[in-house]
Scaffold this motif. Structure first.
Motif, PDB file in Angstrom:
ATOM      1  N   VAL A  34       0.827  -1.205   0.000  1.00 12.69           N
ATOM      2  CA  VAL A  34       0.000   0.000   0.000  1.00 12.69           C
ATOM      3  C   VAL A  34       0.866   1.261   0.000  1.00 12.69           C
ATOM      4  CG1 VAL A  34      -1.707   1.319   1.320  1.00 12.69           C
ATOM      5  CG2 VAL A  34      -1.901  -1.176   1.164  1.00 12.69           C
ATOM      6  N   PHE A  35       1.935   1.268   0.801  1.00  6.78           N
ATOM      7  CA  PHE A  35       2.731   2.478   1.012  1.00  6.78           C
ATOM      8  C   PHE A  35       4.055   2.517   0.226  1.00  6.78           C
ATOM      9  CE2 PHE A  35      -0.043   2.459   4.691  1.00  6.78           C
ATOM     10  CZ  PHE A  35      -0.460   3.781   4.708  1.00  6.78           C
ATOM     11  N   LYS A  36       4.279   1.527  -0.603  1.00 10.52           N
ATOM     12  CA  LYS A  36       5.553   1.432  -1.315  1.00 10.52           C
ATOM     13  C   LYS A  36       5.869   2.678  -2.149  1.00 10.52           C
ATOM     14  CE  LYS A  36       8.209  -1.749  -4.150  1.00 10.52           C
ATOM     15  NZ  LYS A  36       8.192  -3.050  -4.794  1.00 10.52           N
ATOM     16  N   SER A  37       4.865   3.267  -2.753  1.00  9.03           N
ATOM     17  CA  SER A  37       5.103   4.429  -3.617  1.00  9.03           C
ATOM     18  C   SER A  37       5.565   5.659  -2.832  1.00  9.03           C
ATOM     19  CB  SER A  37       3.845   4.764  -4.433  1.00  9.03           C
ATOM     20  OG  SER A  37       2.785   5.096  -3.569  1.00  9.03           O
ATOM     21  N   PHE A  38       5.378   5.659  -1.520  1.00  8.49           N
ATOM     22  CA  PHE A  38       5.816   6.772  -0.677  1.00  8.49           C
ATOM     23  C   PHE A  38       7.182   6.510  -0.040  1.00  8.49           C
ATOM     24  CE2 PHE A  38       1.118   6.705  -0.270  1.00  8.49           C
ATOM     25  CZ  PHE A  38       0.871   7.840  -1.025  1.00  8.49           C
ATOM     26  N   CYS A  39       7.698   5.325  -0.270  1.00  6.55           N
ATOM     27  CA  CYS A  39       8.941   4.901   0.380  1.00  6.55           C
ATOM     28  C   CYS A  39      10.116   4.957  -0.584  1.00  6.55           C
ATOM     29  CB  CYS A  39       8.815   3.476   0.898  1.00  6.55           C
ATOM     30  SG  CYS A  39       7.629   3.278   2.227  1.00  6.55           S
ATOM     31  N   PHE A  40      11.270   4.964   0.016  1.00  4.64           N
ATOM     32  CA  PHE A  40      12.525   4.864  -0.714  1.00  4.64           C
ATOM     33  C   PHE A  40      13.242   3.637  -0.173  1.00  4.64           C
ATOM     34  CE2 PHE A  40      17.114   5.842  -0.871  1.00  4.64           C
ATOM     35  CZ  PHE A  40      17.259   5.934  -2.249  1.00  4.64           C
ATOM     36  N   LYS A  41      13.727   2.812  -1.060  1.00  3.09           N
ATOM     37  CA  LYS A  41      14.480   1.641  -0.642  1.00  3.09           C
ATOM     38  C   LYS A  41      15.878   1.746  -1.220  1.00  3.09           C
ATOM     39  CE  LYS A  41      14.811  -3.313  -1.063  1.00  3.09           C
ATOM     40  NZ  LYS A  41      14.555  -4.399  -1.985  1.00  3.09           N
ATOM     41  N   PHE A  42      16.864   1.725  -0.330  1.00  3.29           N
ATOM     42  CA  PHE A  42      18.261   1.705  -0.753  1.00  3.29           C
ATOM     43  C   PHE A  42      18.883   0.472  -0.161  1.00  3.29           C
ATOM     44  CE2 PHE A  42      22.762   2.751  -0.011  1.00  3.29           C
ATOM     45  CZ  PHE A  42      23.145   2.937  -1.332  1.00  3.29           C
ATOM     46  N   LYS A  43      19.426  -0.373  -1.040  1.00  2.00           N
ATOM     47  CA  LYS A  43      19.896  -1.693  -0.646  1.00  2.00           C
ATOM     48  C   LYS A  43      18.729  -2.390   0.029  1.00  2.00           C
ATOM     49  CE  LYS A  43      24.692  -0.423  -0.640  1.00  2.00           C
ATOM     50  NZ  LYS A  43      25.959  -0.411   0.032  1.00  2.00           N
ATOM     51  N   SER A  44      18.818  -2.679   1.328  1.00  2.78           N
ATOM     52  CA  SER A  44      17.690  -3.348   1.985  1.00  2.78           C
ATOM     53  C   SER A  44      17.032  -2.451   3.035  1.00  2.78           C
ATOM     54  CB  SER A  44      18.179  -4.647   2.637  1.00  2.78           C
ATOM     55  OG  SER A  44      19.157  -4.345   3.613  1.00  2.78           O
ATOM     56  N   PHE A  45      17.289  -1.157   2.955  1.00  2.00           N
ATOM     57  CA  PHE A  45      16.784  -0.220   3.969  1.00  2.00           C
ATOM     58  C   PHE A  45      15.625   0.608   3.428  1.00  2.00           C
ATOM     59  CE2 PHE A  45      21.343  -0.847   4.760  1.00  2.00           C
ATOM     60  CZ  PHE A  45      21.237  -1.551   5.950  1.00  2.00           C
ATOM     61  N   TRP A  46      14.539   0.639   4.191  1.00  2.00           N
ATOM     62  CA  TRP A  46      13.315   1.322   3.801  1.00  2.00           C
ATOM     63  C   TRP A  46      13.102   2.573   4.636  1.00  2.00           C
ATOM     64  CZ3 TRP A  46       9.775  -0.375   0.081  1.00  2.00           C
ATOM     65  CH2 TRP A  46      10.067  -1.626  -0.485  1.00  2.00           C
ATOM     66  N   LYS A  47      12.530   3.596   3.982  1.00  2.00           N
ATOM     67  CA  LYS A  47      12.270   4.862   4.655  1.00  2.00           C
ATOM     68  C   LYS A  47      11.225   5.620   3.842  1.00  2.00           C
ATOM     69  CE  LYS A  47      14.918   9.076   5.364  1.00  2.00           C
ATOM     70  NZ  LYS A  47      14.915   9.282   6.785  1.00  2.00           N
ATOM     71  N   ILE A  48      10.348   6.354   4.524  1.00  2.00           N
ATOM     72  CA  ILE A  48       9.387   7.200   3.810  1.00  2.00           C
ATOM     73  C   ILE A  48      10.073   8.512   3.455  1.00  2.00           C
ATOM     74  CG2 ILE A  48       7.295   8.597   4.074  1.00  2.00           C
ATOM     75  CD1 ILE A  48       5.982   6.291   5.407  1.00  2.00           C
ATOM     76  N   ILE A  49       9.946   8.910   2.191  1.00  2.12           N
ATOM     77  CA  ILE A  49      10.573  10.162   1.759  1.00  2.12           C
ATOM     78  C   ILE A  49       9.566  11.156   1.194  1.00  2.12           C
ATOM     79  CG2 ILE A  49      12.842   9.164   1.322  1.00  2.12           C
ATOM     80  CD1 ILE A  49      12.008   9.217  -1.701  1.00  2.12           C
ATOM     81  N   ASN A  50       8.338  10.736   0.982  1.00  2.43           N
ATOM     82  CA  ASN A  50       7.322  11.635   0.453  1.00  2.43           C
ATOM     83  C   ASN A  50       7.004  12.707   1.490  1.00  2.43           C
ATOM     84  OD1 ASN A  50       4.353  12.461   0.205  1.00  2.43           O
ATOM     85  ND2 ASN A  50       4.790  11.540  -1.795  1.00  2.43           N
TER      86      ASN A  50
END
Length: 143
Positions: A34-50
């Motif tokens: 659901v929230f993937k489009s608002f997230c940033f994934k670098f290597k295996s690390f996830w974070k919301i960037i929107n």
């Protein structure tokens, strides 16, 4: 779970997210779908960037200072069990700082291997900010 993705500094792995949020990996995958489009994934690390999602979460879910502090401490507790790395130290120290856990921050920074890892061009200013705050709070970093 949104709180974790909003407050993380460098990002959290799926395993860390599931552990801190106390959810099964399958539940986490549904959440991320659901929230993937608002997230940033670098290597295996996830974070919301929107920025809109960040502002919304700050306003709706992170107004209470104690609740925000508890989320930072949940992240700290998860990271303390991980093996030493620069990413772990950056994430750990920023969350100790933001949770106002100054004694634990001092203890972390005073370990020579931690200090040497953090004393680089990318984190030097952050390290200086921690140092200034600890001195202001009355902690002596050389003892």
């Amino acid at each position: 779970m949104l709180n974790l993705l909003v407050l993380t500094y460098k990002g959290l792995t799926l395993e860390e997210l599931a552990s801190i949020a106390q959810v099964k990996m399958s539940q986490l995958m549904v959440f991320l779908s659901v929230f993937k489009s608002f997230c940033f994934k670098f290597k295996s690390f996830w974070k919301i960037i929107n920025m809109n999602v960040l502002k919304f979460c700050e306003k709706e879910y992170l107004q209470d200072r104690e609740e925000k502090k508890n989320v930072h401490l949940d992240i700290v507790n998860e990271l303390q069990a991980k093996r030493l790395s620069l990413r772990k130290l950056e994430e750990l120290t920023i969350h100790l700082f933001l949770a106002e856990e100054y004694f634990a921050l001092k203890q972390t920074l005073c370990l020579i291997e931690n200090f040497l890892l953090l004393n680089n061009e990318n984190t030097k200013m952050l390290l200086h900010e921690f140092w200034r705050k600890l001195e202001h709070k009355g902690y002596d970093l050389v003892q």
